[in-house]
Scaffold this active site. Structure first.
Site, PDB file in Angstrom:
ATOM      1  N   ARG A 292     -44.209 105.507  22.869  1.00 31.34           N
ATOM      2  CA  ARG A 292     -45.803 105.396  22.909  1.00 31.34           C
ATOM      3  C   ARG A 292     -46.642 106.025  23.970  1.00 31.34           C
ATOM      4  O   ARG A 292     -48.533 105.564  23.096  1.00 31.34           O
ATOM      5  CB  ARG A 292     -45.365 103.952  24.264  1.00 31.34           C
ATOM      6  CG  ARG A 292     -46.401 103.367  25.126  1.00 31.34           C
ATOM      7  CD  ARG A 292     -46.263 102.788  26.059  1.00 31.34           C
ATOM      8  NE  ARG A 292     -44.819 101.780  25.909  1.00 31.34           N
ATOM      9  CZ  ARG A 292     -44.753 101.037  25.640  1.00 31.34           C
ATOM     10  NH1 ARG A 292     -45.205  99.966  25.142  1.00 31.34           N
ATOM     11  NH2 ARG A 292     -43.606 100.325  25.809  1.00 31.34           N
ATOM     12  N   TYR A 332     -43.494  90.518  26.017  1.00 33.08           N
ATOM     13  CA  TYR A 332     -43.947  91.049  26.784  1.00 33.08           C
ATOM     14  C   TYR A 332     -45.205  90.531  28.196  1.00 33.08           C
ATOM     15  O   TYR A 332     -45.216  90.841  29.157  1.00 33.08           O
ATOM     16  CB  TYR A 332     -44.429  92.421  27.239  1.00 33.08           C
ATOM     17  CG  TYR A 332     -42.994  93.466  26.567  1.00 33.08           C
ATOM     18  CD1 TYR A 332     -41.724  93.184  25.934  1.00 33.08           C
ATOM     19  CD2 TYR A 332     -43.693  94.159  25.322  1.00 33.08           C
ATOM     20  CE1 TYR A 332     -41.301  93.971  25.012  1.00 33.08           C
ATOM     21  CE2 TYR A 332     -43.120  94.668  24.277  1.00 33.08           C
ATOM     22  CZ  TYR A 332     -41.892  95.036  24.450  1.00 33.08           C
ATOM     23  OH  TYR A 332     -41.614  95.967  23.689  1.00 33.08           O
ATOM     24  N   CYS A 359     -48.107  79.027  14.750  1.00 30.74           N
ATOM     25  CA  CYS A 359     -47.624  77.508  15.850  1.00 30.74           C
ATOM     26  C   CYS A 359     -46.960  77.325  16.886  1.00 30.74           C
ATOM     27  O   CYS A 359     -45.350  77.602  16.314  1.00 30.74           O
ATOM     28  CB  CYS A 359     -47.134  76.331  14.759  1.00 30.74           C
ATOM     29  SG  CYS A 359     -48.136  76.107  12.983  1.00 30.74           S
TER      30      CYS A 359
HETATM   31  C1  LIG Z   1     -38.156 103.400  22.652  1.00 31.69           C
HETATM   32  C2  LIG Z   1     -37.568 104.823  22.543  1.00 31.69           C
HETATM   33  C3  LIG Z   1     -38.361 105.950  22.257  1.00 31.69           C
HETATM   34  C4  LIG Z   1     -39.865 106.140  22.994  1.00 31.69           C
HETATM   35  O1  LIG Z   1     -40.062 105.214  24.092  1.00 31.69           O
HETATM   36  P1  LIG Z   1     -41.215 105.285  24.242  1.00 31.69           P
HETATM   37  O2  LIG Z   1     -41.874 104.841  25.757  1.00 31.69           O
HETATM   38  O3  LIG Z   1     -42.289 105.133  23.237  1.00 31.69           O
HETATM   39  O4  LIG Z   1     -41.983 106.610  24.568  1.00 31.69           O
HETATM   40  C5  LIG Z   1     -37.589 107.148  23.156  1.00 31.69           C
HETATM   41  N1  LIG Z   1     -36.009 107.266  22.991  1.00 31.69           N
HETATM   42  C6  LIG Z   1     -35.401 106.239  22.538  1.00 31.69           C
HETATM   43  C7  LIG Z   1     -33.581 106.258  22.962  1.00 31.69           C
HETATM   44  C8  LIG Z   1     -35.547 104.905  23.017  1.00 31.69           C
HETATM   45  O5  LIG Z   1     -35.008 104.298  21.951  1.00 31.69           O
END
Ligand SMILES: *Cc1c(COP(=O)(O)O)cnc(C)c1O
Length: 432
Positions: A292, A332, A359
């Protein structure tokens, strides 16, 4: 509005997305022009913003033994993966599909880690044949499975065990992954037994230990708690005679959606390094898996207002993007900033719910937003670079949006808008 020139005002937390007078700019291009040129709904990413976020990590890592593994599930579009591969990043994948994507994007397999709570035999075999750096194993049963598939494939499997550190990341329950009642990882109390078991198995090569406690984390504390627990375990596991080469501390660093002030990558890395040093573990190889925080605030979703309608209670702006394009609000109740591409004077501002045409009452993108809009106006939903396109679906037989990467004054289409033929491909009429 006067015709005086306006200096671009970057939106807080959104480098390279700015308001220049009434006009929302993505780098040097007006959002409204991109919407006209490529149609809506449209995902637009700033290349400079992605590169800046990625560099914030690599600069902070400096010459420390830190390896960056972008979490592909945040945004898996090939051009974006290519960009990160060129910056020297490796990848964290959670399916055979994501593995195929990073290989197609030119990643070197020895910088790919494979996480996920339910890997199939076929996915494990594909990862082993590709020569991934590490498979992050999530249960005692998966330990056996990886060993068996490695034996069948004729390679020794590099593995880490994902431990559930039972740490509360203080984020949304759907994106907490390191609590005892989550489905992820091996319970801390079973970790030593699991490592002992790995050491006995002929086709496994134990490389490290792995944790990932959640997503959109806005404080350092939970990371340090998790690190402490990992280091306690490392101590015990190594005393039992198993050597651990790396610590994979996962991803999860938050971004600013509204007024959050998450730590920067530099603050996160600094805090982790300090704690490692303090515990005499500064030499350890560390893997980080941010998703993210690399792409989230580099992307916007552009949509057009189709209809304005009012009930007795509410005003609705119905737009041509929906929960199938951007699921976070429905999933969320996530809040993402919504901005007009071309601001009006505010004289007809009303409090709107911005909703899609799907919908479902859950199909909303923003609630109670003061906006001065007309039908035909373009709106930008901000912070849409992560968990936007990657979660898009075809619900209501809606083709998925196109994606564009802006680089200064250039805009490149990096994914065509899906066609209705694309959607019906593979379906067969009744035989009788
Ligand atoms: C989703 C995930 C990430 C990344 O998470 P972010 O919040 O997008 O940084 C890293 N490692 C694993 C194992 C994940 O499932």
């Amino acid at each position: 509005m006067s015709h005086a020139s306006h200096l671009p005002q970057a939106l807080p937390g959104h480098p390279h997305i700015a308001r220049q007078g009434a006009t929302l700019m993505i780098e040097s291009l007006p959002a409204a022009e991109l919407a006209r040129r490529f149609g809506t709904p449209l995902y637009v990413y700033s290349r400079a913003a992605i590169e800046q976020a990625a560099r914030a990590y690599s600069d902070a890592a400096g010459d420390r033994p830190i390896a960056l593994r972008y979490a592909v599930k945040a945004n898996s579009s090939l051009a974006i993966l290519q960009l990160l591969a060129r910056l020297g990043w490796g990848f964290d994948v959670v399916s055979g599909g994501e593995l195929a994507r990073v290989l197609a994007a030119g990643a070197s397999a020895d910088k790919v880690v494979f996480s996920g709570v339910g890997k199939t035999d076929a996915e494990i075999a594909a990862a082993l044949r590709a020569g991934v750096q590490c498979i992050n194993v999530e249960s005692l049963s998966e330990v056996q499975r990886v060993n068996r598939v490695a034996g069948e494939t004729g390679v020794s499997a590099p593995v880490s065990l994902r431990i559930n550190p039972d740490v509360d990341p203080r984020t949304h329950p759907y994106i907490s992954t390191g609590l005892r009642n989550n489905k992820f990882g091996i319970a801390q109390s079973q970790a030593r037994q699991a490592y002992a078991q790995c050491a006995q198995l002929p086709h496994l090569r134990v490389l490290g230990i792995d944790v990932h406690i959640g997503s959109q984390i806005t404080e350092i504390g939970p990371y340090l708690d998790a690190l402490d627990r990992v280091l306690d375990l490392v101590h015990d596991i190594e005393r039992d005679g198993v050597r651990l080469h790396h610590l994979d501390l996962g991803g999860g660093l938050g971004i600013r959606y509204a007024d959050e002030t998450p730590p920067t990558p530099a603050q996160w890395i600094e805090a982790l390094s300090e704690r490692l040093q303090a515990r005499g573990q500064g030499h350890r190889q560390v893997l980080l898996e941010p998703g993210r925080s690399v792409v989230g605030n580099a992307g916007v979703l552009l949509c057009e207002v189709v209809t304005l309608k009012s009930s007795l209670e509410k005003h609705f702006a119905v737009v041509d993007a929906a929960m199938n394009d951007l699921m976070r609000p429905a999933l969320y109740e996530a809040w993402q900033r919504i901005e007009p591409a071309q601001a009006r004077d505010g004289a007809q501002a009303l409090r709107y719910d911005i909703v899609g045409p799907v919908c479902e009452s859950g199909d909303w993108l923003g609630r109670d937003r003061m906006l001065d809009v007309r039908e035909g106006d373009v709106l930008a939903i901000l912070s849409a670079g992560a968990y936007g396109m990657a979660m898009a679906s075809n619900y209501n037989t809606r083709p998925r949006a196109a994606e564009v990467l802006v680089d200064g004054e250039r805009a490149q289409l990096i994914r065509e808008r899906e066609s209705l033929q694309d959607l019906m491909r593979g379906e067969r009429p009744l035989e009788n």
